[in-house]
Design an enzyme around this catalytic site. Structure first.
Site, mmCIF file in Angstrom:
data_model
loop_
_atom_site.group_PDB
_atom_site.id
_atom_site.type_symbol
_atom_site.label_atom_id
_atom_site.label_comp_id
_atom_site.label_asym_id
_atom_site.label_seq_id
_atom_site.Cartn_x
_atom_site.Cartn_y
_atom_site.Cartn_z
ATOM 1 N N CYS A 194 -2.053 -2.639 7.657
ATOM 2 C CA CYS A 194 -1.912 -3.570 6.524
ATOM 3 C C CYS A 194 -0.600 -4.346 6.532
ATOM 4 O O CYS A 194 -0.568 -5.516 6.140
ATOM 5 C CB CYS A 194 -2.140 -2.825 5.221
ATOM 6 S SG CYS A 194 -3.873 -2.292 5.074
ATOM 7 N N ASP A 249 0.791 -1.247 0.000
ATOM 8 C CA ASP A 249 0.000 0.000 0.000
ATOM 9 C C ASP A 249 0.825 1.300 0.000
ATOM 10 O O ASP A 249 0.493 2.244 0.736
ATOM 11 C CB ASP A 249 -0.953 0.004 1.210
ATOM 12 C CG ASP A 249 -1.977 -1.120 1.161
ATOM 13 O OD1 ASP A 249 -1.908 -1.956 0.260
ATOM 14 O OD2 ASP A 249 -2.855 -1.163 2.056
ATOM 15 N N LYS A 264 -6.833 -5.215 -2.937
ATOM 16 C CA LYS A 264 -7.582 -5.780 -1.813
ATOM 17 C C LYS A 264 -8.540 -4.747 -1.248
ATOM 18 O O LYS A 264 -8.337 -3.551 -1.433
ATOM 19 C CB LYS A 264 -6.612 -6.265 -0.738
ATOM 20 C CG LYS A 264 -5.771 -5.123 -0.203
ATOM 21 C CD LYS A 264 -4.739 -5.585 0.788
ATOM 22 C CE LYS A 264 -3.892 -4.436 1.280
ATOM 23 N NZ LYS A 264 -4.637 -3.373 1.957
HETATM 24 C C1 VGL Z 1 -4.698 0.744 5.766
HETATM 25 C C2 VGL Z 1 -6.280 1.623 7.159
HETATM 26 C C3 VGL Z 1 -7.247 1.463 6.192
HETATM 27 C C4 VGL Z 1 -3.264 0.363 5.551
HETATM 28 C C5 VGL Z 1 -5.654 0.577 4.786
HETATM 29 O O1 VGL Z 1 -2.809 0.296 4.386
HETATM 30 O O2 VGL Z 1 -2.571 0.136 6.562
HETATM 31 N N1 VGL Z 1 -5.024 1.263 6.947
HETATM 32 N N2 VGL Z 1 -6.926 0.950 5.014
#
Ligand code: VGL
Ligand code: ZN
Length: 232
Positions: free
Chosen positions: A180, A37, A135
């Site tokens: 994540c 991410d 995802k």
């Molecule tokens: C994430 C909160 C919501 C992350 C993704 O990538 O850690 N955190 N969505």
């Protein structure tokens, strides 16, 4: 034989010339770098910025040179996703709610499919990456983990992909350490991989002690905590 001469029979001194230097870890053909991410949404100026999130980019770019296998993930939500506070009347970001699969932290709207916020950071340079796994695309299920969605039933298919390719060891990097990255690392262990998290290639959201809690849980589940300098 005196103890001092017996010592030479054990481990040879490292080539670095200092007997205390730990051996470096060398990723091999069965290792994969997992880049979680590293998207505009999680860096400065994004919808859910992680403090210093952009600082992982040069560290990850440099690590990538040492890997034959690289997998990138993207948080990839529908508009009106269940993890958005805006989808729950009377709720504000960073509050929680109960969903069928358990407690869900509610976030600002972020990383909506096809938006600039969901794009990978422009300076991330991973030309040899082989797979991008998206995802969190089921509207009613969140997915911090790159392996299993938050209902702990729905699979993303990543474990099957890695196993089919003979991968055994994962080096997890990216954002955010306490969400994540942590869930991906722990599910990787559960799926039977040896898992390292490269701490200085991650940054955390750290709300209500979530970073310390995440490390405690990761270590308890067998995740190994290393620094980028530990890799050859
Ligand atoms: C994430 C909160 C919501 C992350 C993704 O990538 O850690 N955190 N969505
Ligand atoms: Zn998300």
């Amino acid at each position: 034989m005196p103890a001092s001469s017996r010592r030479t029979l054990s481990k040879p001194l490292s080539s670095a010339g200092c007997g205390l230097a730990a051996a470096k870890i060398t990723p091999d053909a069965k290792s994969a770098l997992i880049v979680v991410d590293v998207q505009n949404g999680f860096v400065t100026g994004g919808c859910l910025p992680v403090k210093g999130g952009e600082e992982v980019v040069p560290v990850i770019n440099q690590l990538a040179a040492g890997f034959q296998n690289i997998v990138v993930t993207q948080d990839w939500h529908t508009p009106g996703h269940v993890s958005f506070a805006s989808s729950h009347q009377g709720k504000k970001p960073f509050e929680t709610t109960q969903l069928s699969y358990g407690t869900q932290v509610l976030w600002p709207d972020h990383c909506v499919q096809g938006t600039e916020d969901a794009s990978l950071h422009k300076d991330l340079h991973l030309p040899t990456a082989q797979l991008i796994i998206r995802k969190g695309f089921h509207k009613e299920i969140d997915s911090y983990s790159a392996f299993d969605e938050a209902d702990h039933k729905t699979s993303t298919g990543l474990a099957g992909y890695l196993k089919a390719r003979g991968i055994e060891t994962l080096y997890v990097t990216g954002l955010a350490t306490d969400f994540c990255v942590a869930w991906t690392a722990m599910d990787g262990c559960k799926a039977g991989f040896e898992v390292y998290v490269i701490e200085d290639a991650t940054r955390a959201i750290d709300m209500n002690g979530s970073l310390a809690a995440a490390w405690k849980q990761m270590i308890a589940k067998g995740v190994k905590r290393i620094q980028s300098g530990d890799l050859a």
